[in-house]
Design a protein around this motif. Sequence first.
Motif, short mmCIF file in Angstrom:
data_model
loop_
_atom_site.label_atom_id
_atom_site.label_comp_id
_atom_site.label_asym_id
_atom_site.label_seq_id
_atom_site.Cartn_x
_atom_site.Cartn_y
_atom_site.Cartn_z
N ALA A 79 22.36 44.63 19.45
CA ALA A 79 21.24 44.27 18.69
C ALA A 79 22.51 44.23 16.86
O ALA A 79 22.17 43.16 15.95
CB ALA A 79 20.08 44.25 18.29
N GLU A 80 23.25 45.24 17.35
CA GLU A 80 23.85 46.00 15.91
C GLU A 80 24.90 44.69 16.00
O GLU A 80 24.55 43.93 14.37
CB GLU A 80 24.15 47.09 15.42
N MET A 81 25.73 44.87 16.97
CA MET A 81 26.94 44.18 16.70
C MET A 81 26.44 42.12 16.73
O MET A 81 27.58 41.64 16.57
CB MET A 81 27.88 44.55 18.76
N SER A 82 25.44 41.72 17.57
CA SER A 82 25.36 40.69 17.41
C SER A 82 25.01 39.74 16.13
O SER A 82 24.76 38.74 15.96
CB SER A 82 24.17 40.41 18.49
N ALA A 83 24.38 40.92 15.17
CA ALA A 83 24.25 40.88 14.01
C ALA A 83 25.27 40.33 12.61
O ALA A 83 24.94 40.16 11.48
CB ALA A 83 22.59 42.12 13.49
N LEU A 84 26.14 41.18 13.31
CA LEU A 84 27.55 40.95 12.17
C LEU A 84 28.30 39.46 12.53
O LEU A 84 28.86 38.92 13.33
CB LEU A 84 29.01 42.45 13.19
N PRO A 85 28.66 39.24 11.37
CA PRO A 85 29.00 37.08 11.36
C PRO A 85 29.74 37.23 11.51
O PRO A 85 29.90 36.49 12.60
CB PRO A 85 28.79 36.87 9.91
N ALA A 86 30.40 38.32 12.56
CA ALA A 86 32.60 38.61 12.55
C ALA A 86 32.02 38.21 13.91
O ALA A 86 33.54 37.49 15.06
CB ALA A 86 33.42 39.76 12.20
N ILE A 87 31.07 39.41 14.38
CA ILE A 87 30.92 38.73 16.28
C ILE A 87 29.64 38.32 16.61
O ILE A 87 30.02 37.23 17.40
CB ILE A 87 30.82 40.41 16.59
N GLY A 88 28.46 37.65 16.48
CA GLY A 88 27.29 37.52 17.02
C GLY A 88 27.29 37.50 18.60
O GLY A 88 27.76 38.45 18.29
N PRO A 89 26.49 37.07 19.16
CA PRO A 89 26.10 36.86 20.63
C PRO A 89 27.39 37.39 21.40
O PRO A 89 28.27 36.25 21.37
CB PRO A 89 25.77 35.42 20.56
N LEU A 90 27.29 38.22 22.29
CA LEU A 90 28.05 38.48 23.77
C LEU A 90 26.97 37.91 24.46
O LEU A 90 26.15 38.47 24.58
CB LEU A 90 28.01 39.90 23.03
N GLU A 91 28.28 37.61 25.95
CA GLU A 91 27.53 37.47 26.60
C GLU A 91 27.61 39.13 27.27
O GLU A 91 28.93 39.50 27.83
CB GLU A 91 28.01 36.60 28.05
N VAL A 92 26.65 39.53 28.08
CA VAL A 92 26.97 40.92 28.46
C VAL A 92 26.02 40.74 30.05
O VAL A 92 25.36 40.16 30.41
CB VAL A 92 25.68 41.83 28.46
N LYS A 93 27.13 42.34 30.23
CA LYS A 93 26.82 41.64 32.00
C LYS A 93 26.22 43.99 32.19
O LYS A 93 27.01 44.24 31.78
CB LYS A 93 28.39 42.77 33.30
N TYR A 94 25.34 43.34 33.18
CA TYR A 94 24.45 44.97 32.97
C TYR A 94 24.56 45.52 34.57
O TYR A 94 24.76 44.86 35.87
CB TYR A 94 23.10 44.63 32.46
N SER A 95 24.52 47.04 34.48
CA SER A 95 24.30 47.63 35.71
C SER A 95 24.07 49.29 35.28
O SER A 95 23.74 49.46 33.91
CB SER A 95 25.97 47.94 35.98
N ASP A 96 23.83 49.95 36.41
CA ASP A 96 22.70 51.17 36.01
C ASP A 96 23.30 52.03 36.83
O ASP A 96 24.04 52.24 37.57
CB ASP A 96 21.29 51.01 36.52
N SER A 97 23.43 53.04 36.23
CA SER A 97 23.58 54.44 37.14
C SER A 97 22.77 55.66 36.62
O SER A 97 21.83 55.45 36.35
CB SER A 97 25.64 54.98 36.69
N ALA A 98 23.32 56.94 37.87
CA ALA A 98 22.41 57.80 37.71
C ALA A 98 22.80 58.65 36.21
O ALA A 98 22.02 60.18 35.75
CB ALA A 98 22.35 58.59 38.78
N SER A 99 23.74 58.74 36.44
CA SER A 99 24.51 59.67 35.02
C SER A 99 25.54 58.15 34.22
O SER A 99 25.71 57.44 34.23
CB SER A 99 24.93 60.93 35.42
#
Length: 268
Positions: A79-99
């Motif tokens: 949310a912080e990065m997307s709110a910056l006019p210089a950057i805006g919305p990002l396409e994100v790939k998610y994964s998870d891990s135990a640590s």
Amino acid sequence: MAQGAGRYHIAFAIPACAMSRVVNIAAYKFVTLDALPALREHLLTRAEALSLKGTILLAPEGINVFLAGEAEAVDAMLAEMSALPAIGPLEVKYSDSASVPFGRLRVRIKREIIRMDHPAIRPGKGRAPSVDSQTLARWLAQGADDEGRPLALLDTRNDFEVDAGTFDGAIDWRLQRFTQFPAAFDAHRAELEGKTVVSFCTGGIRCEKAALYMQDAGLQHTYQLEGGILKYFEETGGVGYTGGCFVFDARETLDAALAPRPLGAQAA
């Protein structure tokens, strides 16, 4: 369907499967950035406050992000990065891990977020056409694109990454670093003529530059795989792909379910 220039997807909702574990994100965007030292300090301060680890690369051509931490912290950072006019919305790939698979947090300024050494290739000025995961899966099942043209899958990653897993029948030029791609393409261009070429990589950043290079060189019917292998795994379960996808953190490789996969299991 094949995608044109300028498509980015806003993705902040973290999948339910990741909520109880460490959330890992990979994202990039080619966008003109300036005042990089101030941007670096801002992102570093915010990521430290959220106890995130990983790497953020900044360059005049854009941003590349690999971060891990608690779901709420990751959500806040996006949310912080997307709110910056210089950057805006990002396409994100998610994964998870135990640590958390990163040992520390780094926010670095680079000449390029992925080095190619071809300043004329400027994805921020306009993207090469892309193909989404479902379309590529259909083309693989058909053995050709929707116009009946032969399909060539071009792996733009380094040789050791390819060795961990790749699409069945993919072209592998045994690259040791991405700066070798232009010369390799120039040497092998004739092999790609008359085919629909889909360049692919881990998350999309290298194959985006590769597709633009081939397009600028005049090769027709050239696409990039939208979101790379990680998005393909997420959306198709990895049909037509053998082995794992190498990632540059302690997990080493991910399987088609985006779960850590030991390197020794790559041939299974």
